[in-house]
Design an enzyme around this catalytic site. Structure first.
Site, PDB file in Angstrom:
ATOM      1  N   SER A 111       0.824  -1.211   0.000  1.00 22.17           N
ATOM      2  CA  SER A 111       0.000   0.000   0.000  1.00 22.17           C
ATOM      3  C   SER A 111       0.857   1.258   0.000  1.00 22.17           C
ATOM      4  CB  SER A 111      -0.909   0.014   1.233  1.00 22.17           C
ATOM      5  OG  SER A 111      -1.598   1.242   1.351  1.00 22.17           O
ATOM      6  N   TYR A 133      -2.265   5.373  -4.281  1.00 21.02           N
ATOM      7  CA  TYR A 133      -3.301   6.386  -4.101  1.00 21.02           C
ATOM      8  C   TYR A 133      -2.862   7.642  -4.832  1.00 21.02           C
ATOM      9  CZ  TYR A 133      -5.887   3.871  -0.432  1.00 21.02           C
ATOM     10  OH  TYR A 133      -6.651   2.967   0.262  1.00 21.02           O
ATOM     11  N   THR A 159      -5.763   2.741  -7.015  1.00 22.62           N
ATOM     12  CA  THR A 159      -7.066   2.758  -6.345  1.00 22.62           C
ATOM     13  C   THR A 159      -7.788   4.050  -6.705  1.00 22.62           C
ATOM     14  OG1 THR A 159      -6.287   1.387  -4.519  1.00 22.62           O
ATOM     15  CG2 THR A 159      -8.230   2.737  -4.115  1.00 22.62           C
ATOM     16  N   LYS A 235      -8.217  -0.403  -9.511  1.00 21.17           N
ATOM     17  CA  LYS A 235      -8.990  -0.994  -8.413  1.00 21.17           C
ATOM     18  C   LYS A 235     -10.068  -0.027  -7.945  1.00 21.17           C
ATOM     19  CE  LYS A 235      -8.348  -2.983  -3.767  1.00 21.17           C
ATOM     20  NZ  LYS A 235      -9.198  -2.037  -3.010  1.00 21.17           N
ATOM     21  N   HIS A 259     -14.186  -1.138  -1.984  1.00 20.37           N
ATOM     22  CA  HIS A 259     -13.268  -0.827  -0.887  1.00 20.37           C
ATOM     23  C   HIS A 259     -13.696  -1.510   0.406  1.00 20.37           C
ATOM     24  CE1 HIS A 259      -9.710   1.849  -0.641  1.00 20.37           C
ATOM     25  NE2 HIS A 259      -9.889   1.740   0.655  1.00 20.37           N
TER      26      HIS A 259
END
Length: 366
Positions: A111, A133, A159, A235, A259
């Site tokens: 992440s 992100y 994402t 995603k 999510h």
């Protein structure tokens, strides 16, 4: 030596063990969804309402679970989902989880908000994907992509469903904030809004509101596609039209995801969205899915609905909280055993055969 996780015979056992060990506010941070948590519950309800029609007389003695996900060889049609701040539940955090993923032969997704750096996690020899992100600072985005490439990541997972963080009421009620020992390792060091506890608010939401760029659009995806050699995975897609556009812009795969019920409360559960996305995308890209996967039977279900594979999230954190690397290994081992048996009982010689099964949706779904 017998460990706590060795007593678990399914993932629900590990969830119960983790619930006893974790502080209440950390347990809520992991388990909670947004709003009334309707979508969180619906992810599970939709899977439970999906029935697979097994084939008989298949003459199958052993089922092969090995497959390929986004050009990554995987021993199971699974990847570990991107999850932030894993040192919240165990001191080794992402390092322990990635070591277990490496041993199980499944990809591990790092992440942006990892509490260990991608460079450190690369030392586990896991097959790594990097989740991105979209940050307000485009320079940091560019740097993270370069770091992911240099660390040997084999895919970039963008994402797209967090322009702002969903209102997660458990965190608001708890005034949730990160302890000082847990940092977003890829972002600038030092004090962070994620650690500033305040009554009636979530410090983690405050931090992402400052760091994330809510204006992420299709042009940004085009910009990113032109600046990385890595396969692009998008995603957070639920609408087939969005999935097709992602593929048209060069995505190698999409992840059907809401999510984990943590963003728009009332969004479609992923098991219901999946077949339409698969139909729209066809053979032009892979379709992965997450949201409520809790057993090998669930993996069989989503394969039968057309997915190439599934991302597993919260259960990884349960295993990590209970027994570190050993606990995560137990999660993946249980899923593998359950999936192999489910394939055999469904008359499937391998993962590809599962995609030829037919399914039935129970009318009891609300």
């Amino acid at each position: 030596m017998t460990r706590h996780s060795d007593r678990a015979v399914d993932l629900a056992d590990l969830e119960r063990l983790a619930a006893v060990l974790l502080p209440a506010e950390v347990r809520d941070f992991i388990a909670g969804g947004s709003g009334t948590e309707r979508t969180l519950a619906a992810n599970r309800t939709a899977l439970d309402a999906t029935y697979v029609v097994p084939r008989m007389l298949a003459g199958v003695e052993a089922a092969a679970t090995r497959t390929s996900l986004v050009d990554t060889v995987a021993a199971l049609p699974l990847a570990v989902a991107p999850m932030a701040y894993q040192r919240l539940v165990h001191p080794d955090g992402e390092l322990a989880a990635a070591r277990a993923a490496a041993a199980a032969g499944v990809p591990f997704t790092v992440s942006t908000l990892s509490s260990r750096t991608v460079e450190d996690i690369a030392g586990t020899d896991a097959a790594l994907w990097f989740q991105l992100y979209w940050l307000r600072d485009r320079g940091v985005v560019t740097e993270l992509v370069a770091r992911a490439e240099a660390a040997g990541c084999s895919a970039l997972v963008v994402t797209v469903d967090v322009p702002v963080m969903g209102r997660r009421l458990r965190d608001v009620r708890n005034g949730f904030a990160l302890p000082s020992s847990v940092q977003a390792a890829h972002l600038a060091p030092g004090p962070s809004g994620a650690h500033d506890r305040r009554a009636g608010g979530s410090a983690v939401a405050d931090h992402t509101g400052t760091a994330f760029d809510p204006t992420l659009g299709w042009h940004d995806l085009e910009w990113l596609r032109a600046r990385t050699r890595l396969p692009l995975v998008v995603k957070g897609v639920l609408d087939p039209r969005d999935a097709v556009r992602c593929v048209d812009l060069g995505a190698a795969a999409v992840v059907v995801s809401n999510h984990g019920g943590r963003q728009l409360d009332g969004a479609l559960p992923t098991a219901l969205a999946l077949p339409r996305v698969v139909e729209a995308v066809g053979a032009t890209a892979e379709v992965l899915v997450d949201g409520g996967i809790r057993s090998g039977v669930d993996v069989l279900r989503v394969l039968a609905l057309g997915a190439s594979g599934a991302l597993i999230g919260r259960p990884i954190l349960w295993g990590l909280a209970v027994d570190g690397e050993h606990g995560v290994a137990r999660v993946l081992r249980l899923l593998g055993v359950e999936l192999e048996q489910a394939l055999l009982l469904a008359g499937c010689v391998d993962v590809a055969a599962a995609r030829d099964l037919t399914t039935h949706l129970d009318s009891c779904l609300p």
